[in-house]
Design a protein around this motif. Structure first.
Motif, PDB file in Angstrom:
ATOM      1  N   ASP A  79      61.726  39.430  51.741  1.00 51.75           N
ATOM      2  CA  ASP A  79      61.944  40.294  50.577  1.00 51.75           C
ATOM      3  C   ASP A  79      62.696  39.537  49.484  1.00 51.75           C
ATOM      4  O   ASP A  79      62.317  39.548  48.305  1.00 51.75           O
ATOM      5  CB  ASP A  79      62.741  41.529  51.028  1.00 51.75           C
ATOM      6  CG  ASP A  79      62.685  42.668  50.032  1.00 51.75           C
ATOM      7  OD1 ASP A  79      61.937  42.566  49.048  1.00 51.75           O
ATOM      8  OD2 ASP A  79      63.383  43.679  50.257  1.00 51.75           O
ATOM      9  N   THR A 126      61.267  46.119  45.131  1.00 53.50           N
ATOM     10  CA  THR A 126      60.240  46.096  46.157  1.00 53.50           C
ATOM     11  C   THR A 126      59.717  47.515  46.364  1.00 53.50           C
ATOM     12  O   THR A 126      60.475  48.403  46.762  1.00 53.50           O
ATOM     13  CB  THR A 126      60.816  45.572  47.478  1.00 53.50           C
ATOM     14  OG1 THR A 126      61.475  44.342  47.229  1.00 53.50           O
ATOM     15  CG2 THR A 126      59.729  45.396  48.511  1.00 53.50           C
ATOM     16  N   ALA A 127      58.453  47.696  46.119  1.00 50.66           N
ATOM     17  CA  ALA A 127      57.842  48.990  46.412  1.00 50.66           C
ATOM     18  C   ALA A 127      57.221  48.972  47.795  1.00 50.66           C
ATOM     19  O   ALA A 127      57.176  49.995  48.486  1.00 50.66           O
ATOM     20  CB  ALA A 127      56.789  49.331  45.365  1.00 50.66           C
ATOM     21  N   ARG A 155      52.670  46.994  35.626  1.00 52.37           N
ATOM     22  CA  ARG A 155      54.024  46.766  36.152  1.00 52.37           C
ATOM     23  C   ARG A 155      54.020  46.309  37.596  1.00 52.37           C
ATOM     24  O   ARG A 155      55.071  46.034  38.162  1.00 52.37           O
ATOM     25  CB  ARG A 155      54.849  48.066  36.035  1.00 52.37           C
ATOM     26  CG  ARG A 155      55.179  48.468  34.612  1.00 52.37           C
ATOM     27  CD  ARG A 155      56.182  49.614  34.589  1.00 52.37           C
ATOM     28  NE  ARG A 155      55.612  50.861  35.069  1.00 52.37           N
ATOM     29  CZ  ARG A 155      56.148  51.598  36.047  1.00 52.37           C
ATOM     30  NH1 ARG A 155      57.258  51.213  36.651  1.00 52.37           N
ATOM     31  NH2 ARG A 155      55.586  52.735  36.417  1.00 52.37           N
ATOM     32  N   LYS A 156      52.872  46.235  38.200  1.00 54.68           N
ATOM     33  CA  LYS A 156      52.784  45.875  39.616  1.00 54.68           C
ATOM     34  C   LYS A 156      52.470  44.380  39.774  1.00 54.68           C
ATOM     35  O   LYS A 156      51.496  43.882  39.212  1.00 54.68           O
ATOM     36  CB  LYS A 156      51.703  46.708  40.309  1.00 54.68           C
ATOM     37  CG  LYS A 156      51.983  48.208  40.256  1.00 54.68           C
ATOM     38  CD  LYS A 156      51.014  48.991  41.095  1.00 54.68           C
ATOM     39  CE  LYS A 156      49.619  48.966  40.522  1.00 54.68           C
ATOM     40  NZ  LYS A 156      48.690  49.858  41.247  1.00 54.68           N
ATOM     41  N   ILE A 165      57.436  46.241  41.713  1.00 55.11           N
ATOM     42  CA  ILE A 165      57.143  47.075  40.541  1.00 55.11           C
ATOM     43  C   ILE A 165      58.299  46.956  39.567  1.00 55.11           C
ATOM     44  O   ILE A 165      59.465  47.154  39.952  1.00 55.11           O
ATOM     45  CB  ILE A 165      56.925  48.544  40.938  1.00 55.11           C
ATOM     46  CG1 ILE A 165      55.692  48.647  41.842  1.00 55.11           C
ATOM     47  CG2 ILE A 165      56.757  49.414  39.691  1.00 55.11           C
ATOM     48  CD1 ILE A 165      55.317  50.073  42.234  1.00 55.11           C
TER      49      ILE A 165
HETATM   50  C1  LIG Z   1      66.665  36.461  41.098  1.00 56.08           C
HETATM   51  C2  LIG Z   1      67.195  37.526  41.948  1.00 56.08           C
HETATM   52  C3  LIG Z   1      66.343  37.853  43.078  1.00 56.08           C
HETATM   53  C4  LIG Z   1      66.842  39.031  43.817  1.00 56.08           C
HETATM   54  C5  LIG Z   1      65.875  39.441  44.824  1.00 56.08           C
HETATM   55  C6  LIG Z   1      66.272  40.738  45.404  1.00 56.08           C
HETATM   56  C7  LIG Z   1      65.132  41.275  46.174  1.00 56.08           C
HETATM   57  C8  LIG Z   1      65.498  42.630  46.679  1.00 56.08           C
HETATM   58  C9  LIG Z   1      64.320  43.494  46.554  1.00 56.08           C
HETATM   59  C10 LIG Z   1      64.651  44.840  47.091  1.00 56.08           C
HETATM   60  O1  LIG Z   1      64.920  44.959  48.246  1.00 56.08           O
HETATM   61  S1  LIG Z   1      64.666  46.145  45.990  1.00 56.08           S
HETATM   62  C11 LIG Z   1      65.325  47.475  46.977  1.00 56.08           C
HETATM   63  C12 LIG Z   1      64.264  48.223  47.728  1.00 56.08           C
HETATM   64  N1  LIG Z   1      63.338  48.923  46.826  1.00 56.08           N
HETATM   65  C13 LIG Z   1      63.697  50.030  46.170  1.00 56.08           C
HETATM   66  O2  LIG Z   1      64.796  50.491  46.260  1.00 56.08           O
HETATM   67  C14 LIG Z   1      62.633  50.672  45.327  1.00 56.08           C
HETATM   68  C15 LIG Z   1      62.704  52.162  45.414  1.00 56.08           C
HETATM   69  N2  LIG Z   1      61.523  52.757  44.739  1.00 56.08           N
HETATM   70  C16 LIG Z   1      61.534  52.969  43.394  1.00 56.08           C
HETATM   71  O3  LIG Z   1      62.515  52.723  42.698  1.00 56.08           O
HETATM   72  C17 LIG Z   1      60.282  53.465  42.800  1.00 56.08           C
HETATM   73  O4  LIG Z   1      59.502  54.096  43.791  1.00 56.08           O
HETATM   74  C18 LIG Z   1      59.425  52.378  42.123  1.00 56.08           C
HETATM   75  C19 LIG Z   1      60.207  51.771  40.957  1.00 56.08           C
HETATM   76  C20 LIG Z   1      59.044  51.284  43.126  1.00 56.08           C
HETATM   77  C21 LIG Z   1      58.163  53.003  41.602  1.00 56.08           C
HETATM   78  O5  LIG Z   1      58.531  54.084  40.812  1.00 56.08           O
HETATM   79  P1  LIG Z   1      57.780  54.360  39.448  1.00 56.08           P
HETATM   80  O6  LIG Z   1      58.157  55.715  39.005  1.00 56.08           O
HETATM   81  O7  LIG Z   1      58.028  53.249  38.481  1.00 56.08           O
HETATM   82  O8  LIG Z   1      56.273  54.296  39.944  1.00 56.08           O
HETATM   83  P2  LIG Z   1      55.073  55.172  39.464  1.00 56.08           P
HETATM   84  O9  LIG Z   1      55.003  56.416  40.257  1.00 56.08           O
HETATM   85  O10 LIG Z   1      55.094  55.286  37.959  1.00 56.08           O
HETATM   86  O11 LIG Z   1      53.838  54.278  39.905  1.00 56.08           O
HETATM   87  C22 LIG Z   1      53.545  53.089  39.217  1.00 56.08           C
HETATM   88  C23 LIG Z   1      52.402  52.436  39.957  1.00 56.08           C
HETATM   89  O12 LIG Z   1      52.927  51.867  41.162  1.00 56.08           O
HETATM   90  C24 LIG Z   1      52.258  52.422  42.292  1.00 56.08           C
HETATM   91  N3  LIG Z   1      53.254  52.577  43.341  1.00 56.08           N
HETATM   92  C25 LIG Z   1      54.443  53.151  43.251  1.00 56.08           C
HETATM   93  N4  LIG Z   1      55.094  53.059  44.404  1.00 56.08           N
HETATM   94  C26 LIG Z   1      54.288  52.405  45.256  1.00 56.08           C
HETATM   95  C27 LIG Z   1      54.396  51.993  46.610  1.00 56.08           C
HETATM   96  N5  LIG Z   1      55.486  52.216  47.314  1.00 56.08           N
HETATM   97  N6  LIG Z   1      53.367  51.334  47.152  1.00 56.08           N
HETATM   98  C28 LIG Z   1      52.271  51.059  46.433  1.00 56.08           C
HETATM   99  N7  LIG Z   1      52.109  51.416  45.136  1.00 56.08           N
HETATM  100  C29 LIG Z   1      53.109  52.087  44.568  1.00 56.08           C
HETATM  101  C30 LIG Z   1      51.734  53.752  41.818  1.00 56.08           C
HETATM  102  O13 LIG Z   1      50.637  54.153  42.594  1.00 56.08           O
HETATM  103  C31 LIG Z   1      51.335  53.389  40.410  1.00 56.08           C
HETATM  104  O14 LIG Z   1      50.128  52.663  40.425  1.00 56.08           O
HETATM  105  P3  LIG Z   1      49.078  52.772  39.211  1.00 56.08           P
HETATM  106  O15 LIG Z   1      49.794  52.240  37.996  1.00 56.08           O
HETATM  107  O16 LIG Z   1      47.921  51.931  39.635  1.00 56.08           O
HETATM  108  O17 LIG Z   1      48.741  54.239  39.081  1.00 56.08           O
END
Ligand SMILES: CCCCCCCCCC(=O)SCCNC(=O)CCNC(=O)[C@H](O)C(C)(C)COP(=O)(O)OP(=O)(O)OC[C@H]1O[C@@H](n2cnc3c(N)ncnc32)[C@H](O)[C@@H]1OP(=O)(O)O
Length: 274
Positions: free
Chosen positions: A188, A216-217, A245-246, A269
């Motif tokens: 991740d 990460t989604a 955005r993906k 995302i």
């Molecule tokens: C340099 C520094 C480097 C640091 C690295 C650190 C890495 C750490 C990474 C992580 O661990 S982050 C923490 C864990 N992740 C989260 O906490 C994310 C929690 N989830 C969210 O905040 C939201 O669900 C998210 C921002 C991911 C999506 O919300 P949105 O409201 O922006 O999504 P929206 O419903 O508008 O959907 C946008 C598109 O994404 C798709 N989508 C959303 N969630 C999805 C999902 N879970 N799986 C697949 N597709 C997804 C959705 O279908 C859609 O596709 P389309 O545009 O084609 O219609």
């Protein structure tokens, strides 16, 4: 296991010196070619060496990955991930070896928008002896666009980041085997850094300096072989595609001998409100 392809030349020395200067600006580290210790004087010697990457079948290193040294360009053979499907390239190895790339060490302290300190899982709580003992991130830089990978299965991908890591003996699930959740964490993070690289090199943003965060989604990991405690490894992250955005990535974890231990896919995302 790997063979160095080294030759001396004045032009190469100039290039290496230029690269060295550029590397220094980024504060990255470098890697030498063989096992064993290296003194500071080798930095000068290394600047006189032109390195020619073998086109294929060379893992990042069979040498201990701890043998990285500050301010020296990394010039390291690398596995050609396309080689299995690319037999017709065999005739062109001589030409292919003329293209090259290198890696820039990325410095977590230079990234302002993340908590890359005590509160960070990898660089904070889980960092240390017996835990995540090394997690060094390198951005891949192409010397020449010609090295860009060929399409595979109709789509292209390219290596963006590698992580040179080692895990100790305190992060296991089953005895002697690093916990799968830990490996997922390592993936991740690596893919988060790959996003960070892309963010700076592409024109996705009107203002490239704007700290637009991606989260990460979706993360999927296939565990292919036990990653035993005390292991060193390399994560390689590839950018597959972007749809609005993906941003899609794939990655693999290799043992230091080049065996695939795990592979992952990742959907980041970009958040709307940052
Ligand atoms: C340099 C520094 C480097 C640091 C690295 C650190 C890495 C750490 C990474 C992580 O661990 S982050 C923490 C864990 N992740 C989260 O906490 C994310 C929690 N989830 C969210 O905040 C939201 O669900 C998210 C921002 C991911 C999506 O919300 P949105 O409201 O922006 O999504 P929206 O419903 O508008 O959907 C946008 C598109 O994404 C798709 N989508 C959303 N969630 C999805 C999902 N879970 N799986 C697949 N597709 C997804 C959705 O279908 C859609 O596709 P389309 O545009 O084609 O219609």
């Amino acid at each position: 296991m790997m063979q160095s392809h080294i030759r001396q030349s004045g032009a190469a020395a100039a290039a290496a010196v230029a690269l060295f200067s550029y590397c220094t600006a980024f504060g990255r580290e470098g890697k030498k070619e063989e096992n064993g210790s290296v003194g500071v004087h080798h930095l000068v010697a290394a600047a006189l060496v032109e390195w020619r990457p073998p086109r294929r079948h060379a893992a990042i290193s069979s040498a201990p990955l701890t043998s990285f040294y500050p301010n020296l360009a990394i010039c390291e053979p690398i596995r050609d991930v396309e080689s299995d499907n690319d037999d017709d390239d065999d005739d062109n190895d001589d030409n292919d070896s003329d293209v090259g790339f290198y890696y820039l060490r990325m410095n977590p302290k230079e990234v302002e928008r993340t908590s890359l300190s005590d509160s960070h899982a990898i660089f904070g709580a889980l960092s240390g002896t017996g835990m995540i003992e090394r997690y060094d991130i390198y951005r891949r830089v192409l010397d020449d666009v010609a090295v860009e990978r060929k399409p595979r299965g109709g789509s292209s991908r390219r290596e963006v980041v590698i992580v040179n890591l080692s895990v100790g003996d305190k992060l296991n699930g089953h005895g002697g085997i690093v916990h799968g959740g830990i490996l997922s964490l390592l993936f991740d993070e690596a893919m988060g850094w790959a996003y960070e690289c892309l963010r700076h090199e592409d024109d996705w943003l009107d203002d490239p300096s704007s700290p637009v965060t991606a989260v990460t989604a979706n993360l999927t990991v296939d565990f292919r072989a036990p990653f035993v405690e005390g292991s060193e490894g390399v994560i390689r992250v590839y950018h597959d595609e972007r749809k609005g955005r993906k941003i899609y990535f794939t990655a693999k974890l290799e043992s230091k001998d080049g065996e695939e231990m795990a592979k992952g896919s990742f959907l980041a995302i970009r958040m709307k409100y940052l």
